[in-house]
Design an enzyme around this catalytic site. Structure first.
Site, PDB file in Angstrom:
ATOM      1  N   ASP A 189     -11.199  37.739  91.321  1.00 18.64           N
ATOM      2  CA  ASP A 189     -11.272  38.206  92.336  1.00 18.64           C
ATOM      3  C   ASP A 189     -13.060  37.794  93.239  1.00 18.64           C
ATOM      4  OD1 ASP A 189     -11.778  38.445  95.428  1.00 18.64           O
ATOM      5  OD2 ASP A 189     -11.012  40.588  95.823  1.00 18.64           O
ATOM      6  N   HIS A 191     -14.437  37.119  95.781  1.00 21.22           N
ATOM      7  CA  HIS A 191     -14.375  37.539  97.362  1.00 21.22           C
ATOM      8  C   HIS A 191     -15.202  36.345  98.183  1.00 21.22           C
ATOM      9  CE1 HIS A 191     -15.374  41.912  98.444  1.00 21.22           C
ATOM     10  NE2 HIS A 191     -14.615  41.743  97.884  1.00 21.22           N
ATOM     11  N   GLU A 216      -8.552  34.655  92.541  1.00 24.34           N
ATOM     12  CA  GLU A 216      -8.422  35.002  94.103  1.00 24.34           C
ATOM     13  C   GLU A 216      -9.478  34.928  94.936  1.00 24.34           C
ATOM     14  OE1 GLU A 216      -8.069  38.917  96.682  1.00 24.34           O
ATOM     15  OE2 GLU A 216      -7.247  39.185  95.084  1.00 24.34           O
ATOM     16  N   GLU A 242      -5.825  37.381 102.049  1.00 23.63           N
ATOM     17  CA  GLU A 242      -6.492  39.029 103.065  1.00 23.63           C
ATOM     18  C   GLU A 242      -6.819  39.160 104.486  1.00 23.63           C
ATOM     19  OE1 GLU A 242     -10.122  40.595 100.619  1.00 23.63           O
ATOM     20  OE2 GLU A 242      -9.084  39.712  99.953  1.00 23.63           O
ATOM     21  N   ASP A 265      -2.276  41.334 104.141  1.00 23.62           N
ATOM     22  CA  ASP A 265      -2.425  42.764 104.648  1.00 23.62           C
ATOM     23  C   ASP A 265      -1.906  43.633 105.470  1.00 23.62           C
ATOM     24  OD1 ASP A 265      -3.544  45.956 104.421  1.00 23.62           O
ATOM     25  OD2 ASP A 265      -4.843  44.742 103.197  1.00 23.62           O
ATOM     26  N   HIS A 292      -1.982  42.175  99.647  1.00 24.82           N
ATOM     27  CA  HIS A 292      -3.580  42.454  99.475  1.00 24.82           C
ATOM     28  C   HIS A 292      -3.705  44.540  99.478  1.00 24.82           C
ATOM     29  CE1 HIS A 292      -7.907  43.627 101.189  1.00 24.82           C
ATOM     30  NE2 HIS A 292      -7.796  43.009  99.850  1.00 24.82           N
TER      31      HIS A 292
END
Length: 395
Positions: A189, A191, A216, A242, A265, A292
């Site tokens: 991830d 981020h 991700e 997400e 999510d 997510h």
């Protein structure tokens, strides 16, 4: 059966705040939901109070009717806060409808298409390969996990030449593959910390030879067309979603071929109702869904029912309700331990899967209101990094 009361709990899941919602009916049933609250979380209770005015006194089994009312009453399409609040109430409505029928929620969605739900463990940092091996093995021995998610960042991306950042990440993944069990799946991830699509592609292709489960969210979500640009020439599975909110944003992402795997999510997009529409869109594009879910055990329960009934579900993000807290980034294994107590009987992995609970109506869990009051609210805010020149970077 009519909705006659709403209760909102500001509580915590280990070191993170949680906003939990309950809707009670005049015949004694209670439906439970969870809002995504890593925004201005204290803004959610008054927003929930406002939305409750539209559903008070209504039949909770008319889930789509009431969710559509809450969405349509907004002058402009609701964004992050509005949909997070609607998500919590949507969860409550599904829980009530299923309890009224005496069935698990997934039975109202057409029934289960799988017998159990595969999960991966969020480790979220980038520990040295021997430490990662020990952590993976611990999670495997205790719960059967064979899939894990890490950070790719081994050195500071803002204070090192980008080529060296990429090399450090690639070397790290190679070391992991040489150190951990061959059957372990490893996702990374990023981020949303990278600004340029070309740089994000460079990092993904450096990881690709070592077979990541997925790569991700390397980019910010605002420019959806940039995801299509990123995907061109990327040699590993690209996952994102997400930070997207509605079926319309996901449709744009799919149309530009901006993801191999989407990660909506269920506490962000407006709840189970919208989550299913998003997943159906993705199915038409041959794209899988990996929800997510860095949230608490109630959100996990909601995700279990979505995942049980969704054909193109792939794997679910999961955090144990007892154990390490959640810290993203860095190169150490998180050692602080705590527990999320507001679900008395959370879904726990067995051999790396969450098993369905066919004999339990609704979400299949019992809530502990006493624990919610005792644990109370805890403040949390994002750590926003600074670059060497003093400007703020992406968090």
């Amino acid at each position: 059966m009519k909705i006659d009361r709403m209760r909102v709990f500001m509580t915590r899941d280990k070191d993170r705040p949680r906003v939990i919602v309950a809707l009670d009916t005049d015949d004694g049933l209670t439906g439970w939901g969870e809002c995504y609250n890593h925004g201005p979380d204290k803004a959610l209770p008054p927003l929930l109070d406002y939305l409750y005015g539209f559903i008070a006194g209504q039949d909770p089994t008319r889930v789509d009717y009431l969710v559509n009312l809450m969405i349509q009453q907004s002058r402009f399409p609701p964004g992050a806060m509005g949909l997070a609040a609607i998500a919590g109430l949507d969860h409550c409505l599904w829980d009530l409808a299923a309890k009224a029928a005496g069935l698990p929620v997934y039975k109202l969605l057409g029934g289960e298409v799988r017998d159990k739900i595969k999960v991966y463990a969020g480790v979220y940092t980038a520990p040295d390969a021997p430490a990662a091996r020990d952590e993976f093995d611990r999670l495997n021995e205790g719960w059967g996990f064979t899939a894990f998610k890490l950070s790719p960042w081994r050195i500071d991306m803002h204070t090192n030449r980008w080529g060296n950042v990429v090399k450090a990440s690639a070397d790290y993944f190679r070391q992991l593959r040489e150190t951990v069990r061959d059957d372990y799946e490893i996702a990374f991830d990023a981020h949303a910390k990278i600004y340029e699509p070309a740089a994000a592609r460079q990092l993904g292709n450096a990881l690709a030879p070592y077979d990541p489960l997925f790569y991700e969210e390397p980019l910010r979500p605002e420019n959806i067309e940039a995801w299509g640009e990123l995907k061109q020439g990327l040699e590993c599975t690209l996952a994102t979603g997400e930070s997207l909110y509605s079926r319309y944003e996901f449709l744009r992402l799919l149309q530009v071929k901006g993801a191999d795997l989407i990660q909506p999510d269920i506490c962000v997009v407006g709840g189970l109702s919208e989550m299913r529409r998003i997943a159906t869109l993705a199915e038409a594009f041959y794209v899988g869904v990996a929800p997510h879910n860095p949230m608490g055990p109630l959100a996990t329960a909601v995700n279990v029912h979505f995942s049980a009934a969704q054909q193109n579900f792939k794997i679910l993000e999961y955090r144990l309700p007892t154990g390490q807290s959640y810290v993203y980034g860095g190169t150490e294994i998180e050692t602080r331990e705590d527990s999320a107590r507001y679900v008395a009987d959370p879904y726990l992995p067995k051999d790396g899967y969450l098993e369905l609970r066919p004999d339990r109506p609704g979400w299949g869990v019992e809530m502990d209101e006493k624990a919610m009051h005792e644990d109370g609210y805890v403040h949390w805010q994002r750590r926003v990094p600074k670059r060497p020149d003093g400007s703020y970077a992406f968090a």
